[in-house]
Every structure is written in structure tokens, then in C-alpha cells.
Design a protein around this motif. Structure first.
Motif, short mmCIF file in Angstrom:
data_model
loop_
_atom_site.label_atom_id
_atom_site.label_comp_id
_atom_site.label_asym_id
_atom_site.label_seq_id
_atom_site.Cartn_x
_atom_site.Cartn_y
_atom_site.Cartn_z
N HIS A 1 0.66 -8.33 -5.58
CA HIS A 1 -0.15 -7.84 -6.69
C HIS A 1 0.11 -8.58 -7.99
O HIS A 1 -0.68 -8.45 -8.93
CB HIS A 1 0.09 -6.34 -6.89
N GLU B 1 -4.12 -6.70 4.44
CA GLU B 1 -3.14 -6.43 3.42
C GLU B 1 -2.37 -7.69 3.04
O GLU B 1 -1.29 -7.99 3.55
CB GLU B 1 -2.17 -5.34 3.89
N GLY C 1 0.81 -1.22 0.00
CA GLY C 1 0.00 0.00 0.00
C GLY C 1 0.83 1.26 0.00
O GLY C 1 2.03 1.25 -0.32
N HIS C 2 0.22 2.32 0.38
CA HIS C 2 0.75 3.67 0.32
C HIS C 2 1.72 3.91 1.47
O HIS C 2 1.42 3.62 2.62
CB HIS C 2 -0.43 4.62 0.41
N ALA D 1 0.52 2.39 -5.96
CA ALA D 1 0.14 1.87 -4.65
C ALA D 1 -1.36 1.67 -4.54
O ALA D 1 -1.84 0.67 -3.99
CB ALA D 1 0.63 2.82 -3.55
N ALA D 2 -2.13 2.61 -5.08
CA ALA D 2 -3.60 2.48 -5.04
C ALA D 2 -4.06 1.29 -5.87
O ALA D 2 -4.96 0.54 -5.46
CB ALA D 2 -4.24 3.77 -5.56
N ALA D 3 -3.45 1.10 -7.04
CA ALA D 3 -3.83 -0.04 -7.89
C ALA D 3 -3.45 -1.35 -7.23
O ALA D 3 -4.22 -2.33 -7.30
CB ALA D 3 -3.15 0.10 -9.26
N GLU E 1 2.13 6.85 -6.14
CA GLU E 1 0.87 6.80 -5.40
C GLU E 1 -0.20 6.07 -6.19
O GLU E 1 -0.99 5.29 -5.62
CB GLU E 1 0.42 8.22 -5.06
N ALA E 2 -0.24 6.29 -7.51
CA ALA E 2 -1.21 5.59 -8.35
C ALA E 2 -0.94 4.09 -8.36
O ALA E 2 -1.87 3.27 -8.32
CB ALA E 2 -1.18 6.15 -9.76
N SER F 1 -2.46 5.08 -14.65
CA SER F 1 -2.91 6.46 -14.48
C SER F 1 -2.25 7.36 -15.50
O SER F 1 -1.33 6.95 -16.22
CB SER F 1 -2.58 6.95 -13.07
N HIS G 1 -3.18 -1.90 -4.01
CA HIS G 1 -4.10 -2.09 -2.88
C HIS G 1 -5.44 -2.62 -3.35
O HIS G 1 -6.01 -3.56 -2.76
CB HIS G 1 -4.26 -0.78 -2.12
N ASP G 2 -5.96 -2.05 -4.43
CA ASP G 2 -7.26 -2.47 -4.95
C ASP G 2 -7.21 -3.91 -5.46
O ASP G 2 -8.10 -4.72 -5.18
CB ASP G 2 -7.69 -1.53 -6.07
#
Length: 426
Positions: A398, A344, A211-212, A302-304, A299-300, A289, A306-307
Motif C-alpha cells: 500500500h 492481492e 487485507g482483513h 485494512a479496507a483502505a 479494520e478501516a 476513518s 485493500h482498496d
């Protein structure tokens, strides 16, 4: 989800070594990421290259200057990845060693008296360092109790123990056993309100790949990462120390730079391989992104990540296709509950009627790599209160896929059937 973008998950997996096949054991699904993630191919190439360079740092020749440039670039990339608000980034022996060093410096540099505050959720690296330096400095080591049912420790539990007497506080961002995250920003804010001069050290070792990471938002004084859990290699740890912590007296070479945390000649290849990791996050962020800056792309990414992992966790716990999830399987107990919020990449479980060792072997026979965790000095803080001698940890990253989760669930159904065959008839 990363799998929703045509060709992206394949491109991701192609950047990692040994995604589908163990070089010693043949084809397998790798669900042992919490023990160390897969390595980027670029990291392996960089490691080999830097291992072969005979020149040392600090010399007046092109090779030495290239090594110094790699270190400088690595520090910039480390600061970018961690989003550090000033301070110093450095490498150490390991993530655990970095935690010990940060905590030791904080304990010796803090105002006299007071207490050192941690939690029972923490990895033994930070908890042992806190216990050691609490004893040396004559301070009580106060432990906030985690919640066995949820597998984490909340702000409310911390609030009961945060007083103006806190001198050093440690927070684990994600438990490597339960996989549950902690609201670091909320806890650090509460500590800053009641004990503004306290030194705060965060263990981000389990969290960093999932994650972030935003040290600027945490308002802490130290952060530790184990790069082998973030797609790099063994042999070094990454740390960040705030300007305030850096100003404290610490082990240094006499006459050397006052802000330096490194002791002796460090491996330029360590810094270079972390640059490879940051470059990978930058690449992935650009794939998911239109972000215009490296930090925004990180950051993008990390968001991907996490999702994607949240959806893998949901599939593992609650099913995918016509396969039921672990939450519906008879005899399966998931440590920390079957919720996905805050989880996580990790599910630790037991199967009634089948030992953890037998379940690990069963899954290995089905081509799935997982790991047993025992009630020992590493995991006893989580397992002992539950009365468990051990458990099986399943951990994803991931680059894992829904199809791999489906194969795991099918293998677990076979284990459930095997367990039923062993149970006596009622």
C-alpha cells in the motif's frame, strides 16, 4: 484511494525505511514486497533497543519487568490484530515453523483415522507439514486441485473432497505466486458442516499485509503470520491456536503452564515490534476513518489498504494514463489471468522471447526491483502444471504509488520492444 487524500501517501511512505533507495544498490522502486515488505522505522528502532537489553525475563528487577510487560502487551496486540476468539497467541522461529507446529499438534491430537485435507495451491510450508504428519499418523493426504486458469481454489473444488472423515484441513488464504485469494470463511464453514470436529489451520502469511484478518469469523483452529511480510522483521513468526487445539498434547516443558506454546525464552523484541505494526495499522485507520476503537481502526486501515492496492493492480494490468497495461502488451502472459477481483498485490508473468532472468535484470536496469520464481520446491506447484520453468513476480504494497506502476509499465514497454527486435520477421 490513499493517494486521493492530500499528504497521506507521503506520510505513509515516511514511516517506512528504504522506500525509494536500496542501501546497497541506490535508487529503485520496490516491487518485491511478497518476498518481504518494507520495514517500519519504528520496528527498526525497537529492534535495536531490545537487542541491547542484557536482562532476562522472569526476574525481580525493573528491566525484567519491562520485558515481561512488552511481551504481555505484544500478545494483546497480536490478538487484537488477528481478532482471535480466545485461544493463545505466540511467537515461533518463523511463519513456516509456526505452521509445522500447529499442523503437528492437530494431527496428533485429532481423532484416529480419517484423512488430512489440503490443496495444491498451498505454500510448501503447510503442504510439507501435512504430508509429513499424514505419513506419521497413517492418514491419506488428500489434495484439492487448484484452477490453473484463475490461480486459486474455490469452494466448489473443496466440496468435492470434504467428508466427515476429514481430521485436519489446511487452507492458504492467498497464493504467494498467483496473488489470488481464497474464500477462507466459506471453505471453513463447509468443513464445519460436514466434519465439525476437524482441526482447521490457515496460512495467512501472504494475506496479512494486504487485507482483513478476522480469526473469529473464520471458525478455524490455527492461523500463522510471518511478520517480515507485515512491515516487521525477520527472526520470528506469529501464531494463534484455538482453545481446543491448545488443549491437545504438544511439546512443552514438563511442569510448565499447560496453555503455553512457547519453548524457551522468547525475544521480547519480537513481541514489541509486532506492537509497532499494530500501532501503525491503528494510526492509518485513524487517518482514513472516524472509527472509535482500535479494532475498528485496524479494520478501516485494512479496507483502505485493500482498496488502494486493488487500484494499483488495475493500473498494472489494464493501464494508467496513456500507458497500456500488462493485459494489452503482446507476448505477456499473466499467471491466473488478468482479472483484478481477488488479487492481492501480486502479478506473476512471463514475456515470450525474453527469459525471466533477463526480464528481472532489464527491470533492475530501469530501477525496479522484482524477483524470479522458479519451478522448484517453493513454486513448482503453480509453475509445473503450466509448463513454465520460471516467471517474474511483481508485488506491490500500500505504500507503492500509481506513479511507480507507471514507471514499471514504461519499463515493460521497453522490454516488449526489445523482445520484438529479437523475433524473426514473418
Amino acid at each position: 484511494m490513499l493517494e486521493d487524500r492530500p499528504g497521506l501517501i507521503e506520510a505513509i511512505r515516511d514511516r517506512f525505511a528504504h522506500v525509494e533507495t536500496c542501501p546497497f544498490d541506490g535508487p529503485r522502486i520496490f516491487f518485491e514486497n511478497a518476498g518481504g515488505a518494507l520495514r517500519l522505522k519504528s520496528v527498526i528502532e525497537t529492534s535495536a533497543a531490545y537487542a541491547g537489553y542484557p536482562d532476562n525475563q522472569g526476574r525481580d528487577n525493573p528491566a525484567s519487568k519491562a520485558l515481561m510487560a512488552a511481551i504481555a502487551r505484544g500478545k494483546v496486540d497480536m490478538a487484537l490484530f488477528l481478532n482471535t476468539p480466545g485461544g493463545q497467541v505466540f511467537t515461533g522461529e518463523s511463519g513456516s515453523e509456526v505452521l509445522f507446529r500447529l499442523i503437528r499438534t492437530a494431527a496428533l491430537g485429532a481423532m484416529p483415522g480419517g484423512v488430512m485435507l489440503g490443496s495444491t495451491l498451498e505454500h510448501p510450508a503447510s503442504r510439507s507439514a501435512m504430508a509429513r504428519w499424514a505419513e506419521v499418523t497413517g492418514r491419506p493426504h488428500v489434495l484439492v486441485a487448484h484452477d490453473d486458469a484463475t490461480g486459486t481454489v474455490g469452494l466448489g473444488a473443496y466440496l468435492e473432497r470434504i467428508t466427515p472423515e476429514v481430521r485436519v484441513a489446511t487452507i492458504v488464504q492467498t497464493s504467494p505466486v498467483t496473488g489470488m485469494a481464497v474464500d477462507v470463511a466459506a471453505i471453513t464453514a463447509a468443513i464445519r458442516e460436514r466434519a465439525p470436529e476437524a482441526f482447521i489451520i490457515i496460512d495467512g502469511i501472504q494475506h496479512a499485509s494486504h487485507g482483513h484478518v478476522d480469526c473469529a469469523a473464520y471458525r478455524a483452529d490455527g492461523y500463522a503470520v510471518s511478520p517480515y511480510k507485515v512491515f516487521s522483521r525477520h527472526g520470528y513468526g506469529v501464531g494463534w491456536a484455538s482453545d481446543r487445539l491448545t488443549a491437545c498434547t504438544k511439546e512443552q516443558i514438563l511442569g510448565g503452564p499447560e496453555a503455553a506454546w512457547e519453548l524457551g525464552t522468547r525475544d521480547a523484541g519480537a513481541y514489541a515490534t509486532f506492537s509497532d505494526v499494530v500501532a501503525y495499522f491503528d494510526w492509518l485507520g485513524g487517518e482514513v476513518s472516524d472509527a472509535a476503537t482500535p479494532r475498528a481502526r485496524i479494520e478501516a486501515a485494512a479496507a483502505a489498504i485493500h482498496d488502494h492496492e486493488a487500484r494499483l493492480m488495475d493500473a498494472m494490468l489494464h493501464g494508467t494514463g496513456n500507458l497500456r497495461g500488462l493485459a494489452e502488451m503482446p507476448g505477456v502472459t499473466v499467471i491466473g489471468g488478468t482479472g483484478t477481483e481477488g488479487r492481492e498485490g501480486v502479478v506473476s508473468l512471463t514475456l515470450e522471447g525474453l527469459s525471466s532472468a533477463d526480464l528481472v535484470q532489464h527491470l533492475a536496469d530501469q530501477g525496479i526491483r522484482v524477483h524470479i520464481r522458479k519451478d522448484d520446491h517453493y513454486c513448482g506447484n503453480i509453475l509445473h502444471p503450466l509448463g513454465l520453468a520460471d516467471c517474474v513476480r511483481v508485488s506491490v504494497c500500500h505504500y507503492n504509488t500509481t506513479a511507480e506502476v507507471a514507471r514499471f509499465l514504461a519499463a515493460m514497454e521497453l522490454a516488449v520492444a526489445r523482445r520484438r527486435a529479437r523475433l524473426p520477421e514473418s
